[in-house]
Design an enzyme around this catalytic site. Structure first.
Site, PDB file in Angstrom:
ATOM      1  N   ARG A 270      46.898  39.869  38.680  1.00 51.70           N
ATOM      2  CA  ARG A 270      46.649  41.195  38.109  1.00 51.70           C
ATOM      3  C   ARG A 270      45.925  42.142  39.073  1.00 51.70           C
ATOM      4  O   ARG A 270      46.268  43.314  39.125  1.00 51.70           O
ATOM      5  CB  ARG A 270      45.927  41.073  36.764  1.00 51.70           C
TER       6      ARG A 270
ATOM      7  N   ARG B 207      41.241  40.349  49.096  1.00 54.01           N
ATOM      8  CA  ARG B 207      40.588  39.267  48.329  1.00 54.01           C
ATOM      9  C   ARG B 207      40.516  38.035  49.225  1.00 54.01           C
ATOM     10  O   ARG B 207      41.476  37.720  49.945  1.00 54.01           O
ATOM     11  CB  ARG B 207      41.372  38.943  47.072  1.00 54.01           C
TER      12      ARG B 207
ATOM     13  N   HIS C 291      33.081  41.975  42.987  1.00 48.27           N
ATOM     14  CA  HIS C 291      34.432  42.399  42.629  1.00 48.27           C
ATOM     15  C   HIS C 291      34.316  43.829  42.095  1.00 48.27           C
ATOM     16  O   HIS C 291      34.456  44.079  40.897  1.00 48.27           O
ATOM     17  CB  HIS C 291      34.994  41.445  41.563  1.00 48.27           C
TER      18      HIS C 291
END
Lengths: 138, 308
Positions: free
Chosen positions: B54, B104, B132
């Protein structure tokens, strides 16, 4: 106990008793081929007991290490047997390649060429944290 | 050499900037056509060294909806990293191909390393259990839209508060608003780390309480932020199995909650929110996922200097 006075070099004085060995190791004094004295538990009027390090050579010393291990320590620079300068170091804002991050998840564990950098995160608690992962220095 | 502005931690953004990003995101939601060509000719590189669906898709959708292009590295195992290339070198190389990087990485601090080498902005899309920030942007917009603001809210954070990076970032961001209060709901082993409590809550004089009981806390909450206990954050499988089902939100549990409490979850969920809760009007987590895309659009625009 008598230790000779030095002619050209550095005396790190007023080290909190018990911190002298850590400072000796982190400064890498064990690797030097010069006269170095580590004197522990010296009687002190101000501190009760203190440690002292004498380095009998005009060599570069990483003052950040002194400020990190014991910000109350004083540094005396000796030239021709005379006190040239007396310095109080205090805590450095950043520490580079003095200590290593112990967090196994930190990027510094896999990217070995990275500098090990810690920032002063809390002056009152004398606390340093890794700039990459925020793990507290021990 | 000065580096372009990157966003590694939510605290890299001031509250004024957060407010501005939320205003832009709301404008994008209201007038999407106005933004359809804003990033024309620009490229986003998504560097994902660990699996993500996602977050990566949200970044990619955000760039496409701004009229830009996307180049991707979706699997660290088949990339240059598997050949031993450093994060720093990868960031330098990708800077030659893209105008902005979303990254990431499983290691904490990897995004900062990339930002120190890249010549284009880097957005941290998750660095291990550390930060994050764009998830926090999604969380903030959701709370803002559902509750009308942040002041004087009681926010319950539930589940894995130790390894849950979204929780750490959210606590940092919300602590800057007036009158915020946190109820930290977790098993003993997964409590919020001391450095977050000391550096953010204690230092900021923020009110908080710790409990292991969701039932005791739920009645006082304006926002309930549920998290998943993440297998990948444990070195020990036994610990994961013991703790994974600590909290499961069901319609029954919600009976004691306020009628306008907002339920958030960074997703993916496993079983910590029962599917039966999805139809409850208080369930905001799917709207939260949509909000994430709009905030990423606003952030991309801001970092590229395109009017956000």
């Amino acid at each position: 106990m008598n230790i000779d006075s030095i002619r050209d070099g550095i005396v790190i004085d007023h080290i909190t008793a018990g911190c002298g060995m850590k400072l000796y190791e982190l400064l890498g004094l064990d690797k030097l081929d010069v006269s170095v004295a580590l004197i522990r538990n010296v009687t002190s009027r101000k501190m009760g007991k203190k440690d002292i390090i004498k380095i009998d050579a005009d060599i570069p010393v990483n003052f950040d290490v002194i400020g990190y291990v014991d910000p109350s320590a004083t540094v005396n620079i000796i030239k021709n047997g005379e006190l040239l300068k007396k310095l109080t170091i205090g805590m450095p804002e950043r520490l580079t390649n003095v200590i290593r991050c112990r967090n196994p998840r930190c990027i510094t564990t896999t990217e070995q060429e990275l500098d090990q950098v810690f920032r002063l995160s809390d002056r009152d608690r004398q606390e340093y944290r890794c700039i990459y992962c925020d793990t507290k220095a021990n | 050499m000065s580096r372009p502005r990157s966003v590694i931690d939510i605290l890299d953004l001031s509250t004024d900037e957060l407010d501005a990003l939320m205003r832009v995101a709301e404008d994008i939601i209201a007038y999407p056509d106005k933004y359809a060509e804003v990033c024309h000719g620009k490229k986003l590189a998504t560097l994902f060294f660990e699996p993500s669906t996602r977050t990566r898709m949200s970044f990619e959708a955000a760039m496409y909806e701004l009229g830009g292009h996307v180049i991707s590295m979706t699997d660290g195992a088949s990339s240059s990293a598997s050949k031993g290339e450093s994060v720093s070198d990868t960031a330098k190389i990708v800077s030659c191909y893209a105008d902005i990087i979303a990254m990431r990485h499983p290691k904490e601090g990897a995004a900062l390393v990339a930002a120190q080498s890249a010549t284009v902005p880097v957005v941290n899309a998750g660095d291990g259990g550390h930060c994050h920030p764009t998830q926090t942007l999604a969380d903030l917009l959701t709370i803002y839209r559902e509750k009308g603001g942040f002041s004087n809210l009681t926010v319950g954070l539930c589940g894995d508060l130790k390894f849950g990076r979204t929780v750490h970032s959210l606590v940092g961001a919300l602590s800057r608003y007036e009158g915020i209060k946190f109820i930290l709901i977790s098993p003993e082993e997964l409590r919020l780390p001391d450095y977050v409590k000391n550096d953010v809550l204690d230092r900021g004089g923020i009110q908080y309480a710790e409990t292991s009981s969701l039932d005791d806390a739920i009645g006082s909450l304006d926002v309930l932020y549920m998290t998943r206990v993440q297998r990948e954050r444990f070195f020990n499988e036994e610990d994961y199995l013991r703790l994974k089902d600590s909290y499961i939100l069901t319609p029954d549990k919600l009976r004691g909650a306020k009628s306008d409490m907002a339920i958030l979850h960074p997703l993916p969920r496993v079983n910590e929110i029962s599917v039966a809760v999805d139809d409850d009007p208080r369930a905001c987590y799917f709207r939260q996922a949509a909000n994430g895309k709009y905030m990423r659009m606003a952030l991309i625009m801001m970092l590229l200097g395109l009017g956000a």
